[in-house]
Write a protein that holds these residues in place. Sequence first.
Motif, mmCIF file in Angstrom:
data_model
loop_
_atom_site.group_PDB
_atom_site.id
_atom_site.type_symbol
_atom_site.label_atom_id
_atom_site.label_comp_id
_atom_site.label_asym_id
_atom_site.label_seq_id
_atom_site.Cartn_x
_atom_site.Cartn_y
_atom_site.Cartn_z
ATOM 1 N N GLN A 73 -1.745 -5.764 3.617
ATOM 2 C CA GLN A 73 -1.380 -5.065 5.039
ATOM 3 C C GLN A 73 -0.950 -3.931 4.871
ATOM 4 O OE1 GLN A 73 0.449 -8.472 6.911
ATOM 5 N NE2 GLN A 73 -1.476 -8.945 7.865
ATOM 6 N N LEU A 74 0.035 -3.698 3.764
ATOM 7 C CA LEU A 74 0.888 -2.667 3.269
ATOM 8 C C LEU A 74 0.053 -1.354 2.853
ATOM 9 C CD1 LEU A 74 4.148 -4.082 1.761
ATOM 10 C CD2 LEU A 74 3.959 -2.555 3.907
ATOM 11 N N ARG A 75 -0.971 -2.088 2.207
ATOM 12 C CA ARG A 75 -1.863 -0.827 1.626
ATOM 13 C C ARG A 75 -2.723 -0.089 2.538
ATOM 14 N NH1 ARG A 75 -3.741 -4.274 -3.086
ATOM 15 N NH2 ARG A 75 -2.117 -3.882 -4.907
ATOM 16 N N THR A 76 -2.858 -0.834 3.630
ATOM 17 C CA THR A 76 -3.572 -0.277 4.921
ATOM 18 C C THR A 76 -2.679 0.374 6.134
ATOM 19 O OG1 THR A 76 -3.892 -2.225 6.204
ATOM 20 C CG2 THR A 76 -5.541 -1.744 4.393
ATOM 21 N N ALA A 77 -1.466 0.165 6.017
ATOM 22 C CA ALA A 77 -0.445 0.924 7.148
ATOM 23 C C ALA A 77 -0.715 2.398 6.982
ATOM 24 C CB ALA A 77 0.879 0.572 6.435
ATOM 25 N N GLN A 78 -0.938 2.917 8.256
ATOM 26 C CA GLN A 78 -1.139 4.214 8.524
ATOM 27 C C GLN A 78 -0.002 4.965 7.869
ATOM 28 O OE1 GLN A 78 -4.199 5.455 9.222
ATOM 29 N NE2 GLN A 78 -3.344 7.521 8.867
ATOM 30 N N GLU A 79 1.006 4.493 8.354
ATOM 31 C CA GLU A 79 2.381 5.226 7.995
ATOM 32 C C GLU A 79 2.638 5.414 6.380
ATOM 33 O OE1 GLU A 79 3.534 2.171 11.426
ATOM 34 O OE2 GLU A 79 2.238 2.275 9.584
ATOM 35 N N LEU A 80 2.214 4.825 5.778
ATOM 36 C CA LEU A 80 1.929 5.044 4.080
ATOM 37 C C LEU A 80 0.923 5.699 3.382
ATOM 38 C CD1 LEU A 80 3.183 1.245 3.396
ATOM 39 C CD2 LEU A 80 4.724 3.516 3.440
ATOM 40 N N GLN A 81 -0.171 5.956 4.282
ATOM 41 C CA GLN A 81 -1.262 6.529 3.731
ATOM 42 C C GLN A 81 -1.099 7.700 2.683
ATOM 43 O OE1 GLN A 81 -4.255 4.711 3.104
ATOM 44 N NE2 GLN A 81 -2.724 3.475 3.869
ATOM 45 N N LYS A 82 -0.446 8.701 3.373
ATOM 46 C CA LYS A 82 -0.155 9.993 2.658
ATOM 47 C C LYS A 82 0.613 9.741 1.638
ATOM 48 C CE LYS A 82 1.652 14.758 3.602
ATOM 49 N NZ LYS A 82 2.267 15.747 4.895
ATOM 50 N N TYR A 83 1.728 9.018 1.668
ATOM 51 C CA TYR A 83 2.525 8.685 0.620
ATOM 52 C C TYR A 83 1.805 8.130 -0.790
ATOM 53 C CZ TYR A 83 5.528 6.043 -2.428
ATOM 54 O OH TYR A 83 6.033 5.329 -3.631
ATOM 55 N N LEU A 84 0.964 7.017 -0.373
ATOM 56 C CA LEU A 84 0.138 6.318 -1.202
ATOM 57 C C LEU A 84 -0.755 7.145 -2.122
ATOM 58 C CD1 LEU A 84 -0.502 2.800 0.496
ATOM 59 C CD2 LEU A 84 0.869 3.239 -1.729
ATOM 60 N N HIS A 85 -1.376 7.947 -1.326
ATOM 61 C CA HIS A 85 -2.522 9.195 -1.984
ATOM 62 C C HIS A 85 -1.563 9.858 -2.804
ATOM 63 C CE1 HIS A 85 -5.975 11.760 -2.235
ATOM 64 N NE2 HIS A 85 -4.841 12.776 -2.041
ATOM 65 N N TRP A 86 -0.282 10.289 -2.596
ATOM 66 C CA TRP A 86 0.309 11.168 -3.466
ATOM 67 C C TRP A 86 0.994 10.521 -4.844
ATOM 68 C CZ3 TRP A 86 5.843 10.587 -4.330
ATOM 69 C CH2 TRP A 86 6.205 11.361 -5.190
ATOM 70 N N ILE A 87 1.393 9.130 -4.538
ATOM 71 C CA ILE A 87 2.226 8.420 -5.517
ATOM 72 C C ILE A 87 1.243 7.907 -6.604
ATOM 73 C CG2 ILE A 87 2.166 6.176 -4.372
ATOM 74 C CD1 ILE A 87 5.010 7.802 -6.415
#
Length: 102
Positions: A73-87
């Motif tokens: 669920q965290l991996r799909t959180a809209q709020e984290l998408q930009k961050y996950l793409h970067w990290i």
Amino acid sequence: MPTAFPTSAAEPAGNQCALCEREVQRTSRHHLVPREEGGRHGPTADLCQPCHSTIHLLLDNKALARRYASIEQLRTAQELQKYLHWIRRSRVERISNRRGRR
């Protein structure tokens, strides 16, 4: 089903962040349901410091408990998408604590 982490005593235990899946020097334990929301004895995940800090920066404890109580669920959180793409493309091991003082 194979595990994502080595379980043999002969194999060195790698520190892999459960969220960004990068190999890192250190991980910290993240309560999937925050302790303040009743998750003290619940499931946890090992996260790198940048992921752990960013989760708590972008999501409050109520949202974590109600909508994001698993790594999937965290991996799909809209709020984290930009961050996950970067990290996932970064070699960053540590970022400053951005939570602020309370």
